[in-house]
Each structure stands twice: as C-alpha cells, then as structure tokens.
Design a protein around this motif. Structure first.
Motif, mmCIF file in Angstrom:
data_model
loop_
_atom_site.group_PDB
_atom_site.id
_atom_site.type_symbol
_atom_site.label_atom_id
_atom_site.label_comp_id
_atom_site.label_asym_id
_atom_site.label_seq_id
_atom_site.Cartn_x
_atom_site.Cartn_y
_atom_site.Cartn_z
ATOM 1 N N SER A 14 -5.438 -0.748 12.613
ATOM 2 C CA SER A 14 -4.253 -1.497 12.223
ATOM 3 C C SER A 14 -3.737 -2.229 13.445
ATOM 4 O O SER A 14 -3.297 -1.611 14.385
ATOM 5 N N ALA A 15 -3.823 -3.518 13.437
ATOM 6 C CA ALA A 15 -3.419 -4.289 14.600
ATOM 7 C C ALA A 15 -1.946 -4.648 14.525
ATOM 8 O O ALA A 15 -1.332 -4.593 13.473
ATOM 9 N N LEU A 16 -1.401 -4.998 15.679
ATOM 10 C CA LEU A 16 0.007 -5.379 15.736
ATOM 11 C C LEU A 16 0.248 -6.696 15.016
ATOM 12 O O LEU A 16 1.279 -6.921 14.431
ATOM 13 N N HIS A 384 5.484 1.334 17.020
ATOM 14 C CA HIS A 384 4.751 0.721 15.903
ATOM 15 C C HIS A 384 3.355 1.349 15.789
ATOM 16 O O HIS A 384 2.946 1.806 14.726
ATOM 17 N N HIS A 388 1.648 4.093 12.942
ATOM 18 C CA HIS A 388 0.418 3.955 12.149
ATOM 19 C C HIS A 388 -0.295 5.306 12.062
ATOM 20 O O HIS A 388 -0.863 5.667 11.033
ATOM 21 N N TYR A 399 -4.852 0.052 4.157
ATOM 22 C CA TYR A 399 -4.483 -1.110 4.961
ATOM 23 C C TYR A 399 -4.908 -2.416 4.316
ATOM 24 O O TYR A 399 -5.694 -3.181 4.871
ATOM 25 N N GLU A 408 2.330 -1.570 7.489
ATOM 26 C CA GLU A 408 2.855 -2.391 8.590
ATOM 27 C C GLU A 408 4.383 -2.297 8.676
ATOM 28 O O GLU A 408 4.953 -2.206 9.762
ATOM 29 N N HIS A 487 0.585 -8.182 7.535
ATOM 30 C CA HIS A 487 1.585 -8.482 8.566
ATOM 31 C C HIS A 487 2.606 -9.510 8.095
ATOM 32 O O HIS A 487 3.476 -9.913 8.848
#
Ligand SMILES: [Zn+2]
Length: 563
Positions: A14-16, A384, A388, A399, A408, A487
């Motif tokens: 899970s990316a920012l 953050h 996750h 996700y 998110e 996002h």
C-alpha cells in the motif's frame, strides 16, 4: 531507457500515493516516478464475502456463549447463507469488552478441519441479546465436495515446506504441520499449513501451505525476524528537518559491520514488543544486491548525526511515537496487537518519491528533493504506513476499489490523529519547490478539493479534476488506475472524519474509527458498510442518541454517504 523497478512485496503493498504518476503535474517527474507497485494476491483472496448484519433484535439468551451463538445462527441460517452452522462452526473465543458487550468468535470448519481465514463473530449486548453478526463464511467450501483425507503425510509436507523456503538443517523448533482448508486464487485446497522457524544469515518464521494431496506449495510468507545479543542503550540523532531527537538504540560487537562496538537503530526497550528496527536499503531497490529489509542501520557511536543518518533517525523516532499512540489510546500492542516487531527501511531506491507498507514493514524513499524531502520526516506518514499494518491485522480491507479507499482513508485519518496539530497529510515532507508552487501538503482532510488529482484521472470524475469531498464527486476508476481510486475516493471518507472530528474532537473520533476498524469492518467492506460500522461503533461507545453518534452520522451524511 528507464529501468523499471519492481518493488518486491510480501503480501500487500500500500503506497502513500498513486504509484505511476507524479502527484503534481506542474512539477518535474522524477526519473523513477514510474516505479510500479505490484499488487500480489492478497492472502484473504477467496474468503467468503464479509457481512455485517445488525439490529437482530434477538430474544434474550441465557448466556452469551458459543452454544447459544450457534443456535441463533442456525435459526437464522438462510439470512447468513449457511447450510449447517451448528456443524460448520466451532466457538473459539468469547471476549467481554469494556462496554459490557460479549463477542463470540466462531471458526468455520469442515470435516472438523478449520477453514483458514473464515470466522464469524456474534456480538451480544450486555443483556445477552444478539446485536449484530459479522465476519466471513465460505459457502463454497461448506458445500463443495473437498477431500477430507490427506494422501500426503504431515512429515512429507514439512519436507516440502522446508525445501520451498530454503530452510537450513538446524531449526529453532521442530516445524508444526496442521491440516486446513485453504482458499487461494479462487481454488479451494485441503492443505497442510506448515510453520518453519530458523535463524542464520536470513532468519525466517514461515507459514507455508502445501496441498495435502498433490504436494504443491500453494502459498508461503515470512512472519517475523528476531535479533539477539543486542544491549539496550540511549542514543541521539538529528532528523531530516533538524530536530534533535532522543532515541532508544542498542549496541553490540560485530566485526562484520566494523571493528569495536557498533550502535544500532534497534530498540528493544519495550516490554512485550519484539522491537523497533530501522534498516538501511543503501539506495538499492531490493532486487539483486540487497534484499529487503536491508541492513540494520548502524553507527560507530551512539550519536546519529550525519546527513545520511537523518531519514533513519526520523523513521526510528516516529515508529516509537506511533507505537506509543496505539498503546496509550487504544491499548493496542503494536501492529498486530501482539507485540510484533515494527520495521522500517530507509534510503529505498534513488530519489524515490513514495513510501509504502509491503505487508510486513514500512519503506521510505529519499524523495527527489524537488517535490519531497525524505519521506520518513513526516510523523503522519509513519502513522499512515503503520496503520496499513494495523488494518492488515484487523479489518484486512482489500486494497482495491471502495475497500481499498477505506484502507487508505483509515491510514490518512490515523495519520492526522497521531500528528495531531492539523488535518493535513504530508505537510512536513514537501520540498521547497513544491511549497513555492503552492503544494504545502500531500492531501487535506479539511479541504480535499484544494489539490488536483492528476489529469489522467479527471475524465473518471465530475470533470473538476480535484480530490473529491462528496459522493457527487466520486471517481469511477478502473482497477488499473490507482487500484480503482484507493488514494482518490479515500478523501471522501477522510472528509467525513474531519467533519465529525470538528464536532467531537480528535480523541473521540479516534475511539470510534478504531473500534470500527478492529471490530466491524471486513476485507470487502464498502462505504455503506463503513457507515453502518462507524455509527454502530459510536453507539456502542457513547450511546444511541449521543452527540458522538449524531456527529458520526452527520459527517457521513454531509459527504453523501447516507445509507
Ligand atoms: Zn497508503
């Protein structure tokens, strides 16, 4: 030719921020901005669909226990799409919470063998009436004619598992092998779940799933790593933004690092916590030379003050801050609630403008210096990423699409609760150029629409091209664009939380959202399920007609999540 770097992921990455595009079109795209985050199959794949049925208004039962919970489910089995709940479920845990509610957890079984990952919880009010039922139940496995006997022996499964994870002869303990039904990538298997635990150069504590008839290794993942012989000490350092910080560190002699005593960003000072570890990826991508998580960040003395040390100092310090938040506010001991190690890697890649959770740990890029400074500088970014992890070990929100947007959003919301001064995410990681162009944070919970989403997404929204703050502005994105808007549509939930928080304050907001995440939400929850879960959590905590429950509902109503 740009080299495409593929980030290795263990379970779920899970990316920012969106992986394939620079977050601001006006700024130069860094050479590595096309780094792809690969979505591997989630371990919850193939579980039954999660459900949450409330207001059951059951008869008062004599007691809230496994037997009565099964009886209740049996009476209502059509509603839960269960065939034989009394046979297919086994009570595993009964807990009473601080509100007097009792939660009876039942494990799905078939032929007396557990169905991995599928459990149902019956929630009782304090007067022993069933208030709601949530969980996941795999109807297909209940009905499907699956083998009940293994042709492979347990010891054969252990041999195959050890081979799959390249285990050395010497193990920490002899491996366990347990029969389970395991659903993976759409297929149901009778499988051995084998635990293989070893030390050495690359220690591992693996769960390996071996088909009990074909001997095929279906799935495997590494759970923890341990470190020994490190002595606690106090250290200090300077963070990315120049803050002087006190650190919990350790030291030991290790000639392979450098002669004499070495000091490590490894904190073993917390009781019942396996430790906080900060690693150095040395600007590698984790592909060939240096594998995840990198090497433990070290220094010849207890002071981490070089400019190269700074991102590591922040990652280490912020990890402890987030750990303290969850422990103090929610009585949660680490990411999994059971003291699992908290690991971060810094200096990931070159000029990498992102941070992510890969299913096991946090990872931070250094930023390109134009848009971002090293991303670990943000306490909200650390919160953050760690959230996750909390989500992985609680609701398990998938996700993609709405469940992914919830995943998110909970990360952003807890980011804004831990880093409590404002309702912005990433205000401490924006580089000079970004600030000068008006980009003073990454996302805003108070006013999501002050930032653009990027031109490739615009056609899927209302044409405005801004982050949405209402369902009328929802982005109907395909799965290959930001995993269906994880996002982007998250900002609708973010804004609802902000609106509620402005009414009742951040502490109560945190209690309500935490309870929803850990008690009611399930892997496939959507916005509507989140609404029910949040309102129910507020009612549980503060009462049916409380100002807190009203504020929770108001926030959701105002962003157009009305049912
Ligand atoms: Zn994220």
């Amino acid at each position: 030719m740009k080299k495409k770097h593929v980030i290795p992921v263990a379970v779920l990455s899970s990316a920012l921020l969106m992986g394939t595009v620079s977050p601001a079109q006006t700024l130069a795209v860094s050479p590595n901005a096309n780094t792809e985050v690969v979505q591997k199959k989630v371990h919850s794949e193939g579980k039954g669909k999660p459900f949450f049925v409330k207001q059951m208004q059951s008869e008062k039962q004599k007691s809230a226990d496994g037997k009565n919970a099964k009886e209740f489910l049996n009476k209502n089995k059509a509603k839960f799409k269960m065939d034989k709940p009394e046979e297919s479920l086994e009570s595993t845990k009964v807990t009473k919470d601080e509100l007097g509610m009792t939660h009876v957890k039942l494990q799905q079984k078939k032929n007396n063998i557990p169905v991995e990952g599928n459990e149902v919880t019956v929630h009782y009010s304090s007067d022993n009436r069933v208030q709601s039922v949530s969980g996941q139940f795999n109807e297909a496995i209940e009905k499907e004619g699956l083998p009940s006997k293994a042709s492979l022996s347990a010891s054969e499964s252990i041999k195959l598992a050890k081979k799959a994870v390249e285990a050395p002869d010497q193990l920490v303990e002899s491996p366990d092998s347990e029969l389970v039904y395991y659903s993976f990538q759409g297929e149901n298997h009778l499988a051995y779940k084998v635990n293989v635990n070893f030390l050495g150069d690359s220690p591992g504590n693996w769960s390996v799933y071996v088909d009990a008839n074909s001997g095929e290794v279906i799935d495997q993942y590494n759970k923890i790593m341990h470190a020994q012989d490190y002595k606690s000490s106090k250290g200090s350092g300077i963070g990315v933004l120049g803050d002087q910080l006190q650190l919990h560190i350790t030291h030991k002699n290790d000639k392979s690092v450098r002669p004499g005593t070495n000091f490590y960003l490894f904190d073993n000072s917390h009781e019942d916590l396996e430790g906080i570890y900060t690693y150095d990826m040395k600007n590698q991508w984790g592909e060939s030379d240096l594998q995840f998580p990198g090497v433990l960040f070290s220094s010849p003395n207890a002071s981490f003050k070089d400019s190269y040390d700074r991102p590591a100092v922040d990652a280490h310090y912020n990890s402890e801050e987030v750990y303290d938040y969850y422990l103090e506010e929610h009585d949660r001991n680490s990411i999994d609630g059971e003291g699992m190690a908290i690991k971060s890697s810094v200096h990931f890649g070159e000029d990498y403008n992102n941070a992510f959770w890969n299913g096991e740990q946090m990872t931070y890029g250094d930023g390109d210096g134009e848009f971002f400074v090293p991303l670990s500088a943000g306490l909200d970014v650390a919160a953050h990423e760690m959230t996750h992890g909390v989500t992985t070990y609680s609701a398990g929100l998938k996700y993609r699409f709405q469940s992914g947007a919830l995943n998110e959003a909970f990360s952003d919301i807890f980011g804004a609760l831990v880093d409590e001064e404002d309702w912005e995410i990433g205000e401490d990681i924006m580089a000079e150029d970004a600030r000068e162009s008006g980009r003073t944070s990454l996302r805003s919970l108070s006013n999501p629409s002050k930032y653009a989403v990027g031109s490739k997404y615009t056609e899927y929204g209302d044409g405005n091209g801004k982050y949405p703050s209402h369902m009328d502005e929802y982005y109907d994105l395909p799965k290959d664009l930001d995993n269906g808007g994880v996002h982007i549509n998250s900002s609708i939930i973010n804004h609802a939380a902000y609106l509620t928080g402005e009414q009742i304050g951040k502490d109560k907001l945190g209690q309500i959202y935490y309870r929803a995440l850990t008690v009611y939400l399930t892997p496939d929850s959507d916005f509507s399920h989140a609404r029910e879960s949040l309102i129910q959590s507020a009612v549980d905590l503060y009462g049916e007609n409380s100002a807190e429950a009203q504020a929770t509902e108001d926030g959701l109503n105002q962003v157009g999540i009305t049912e």
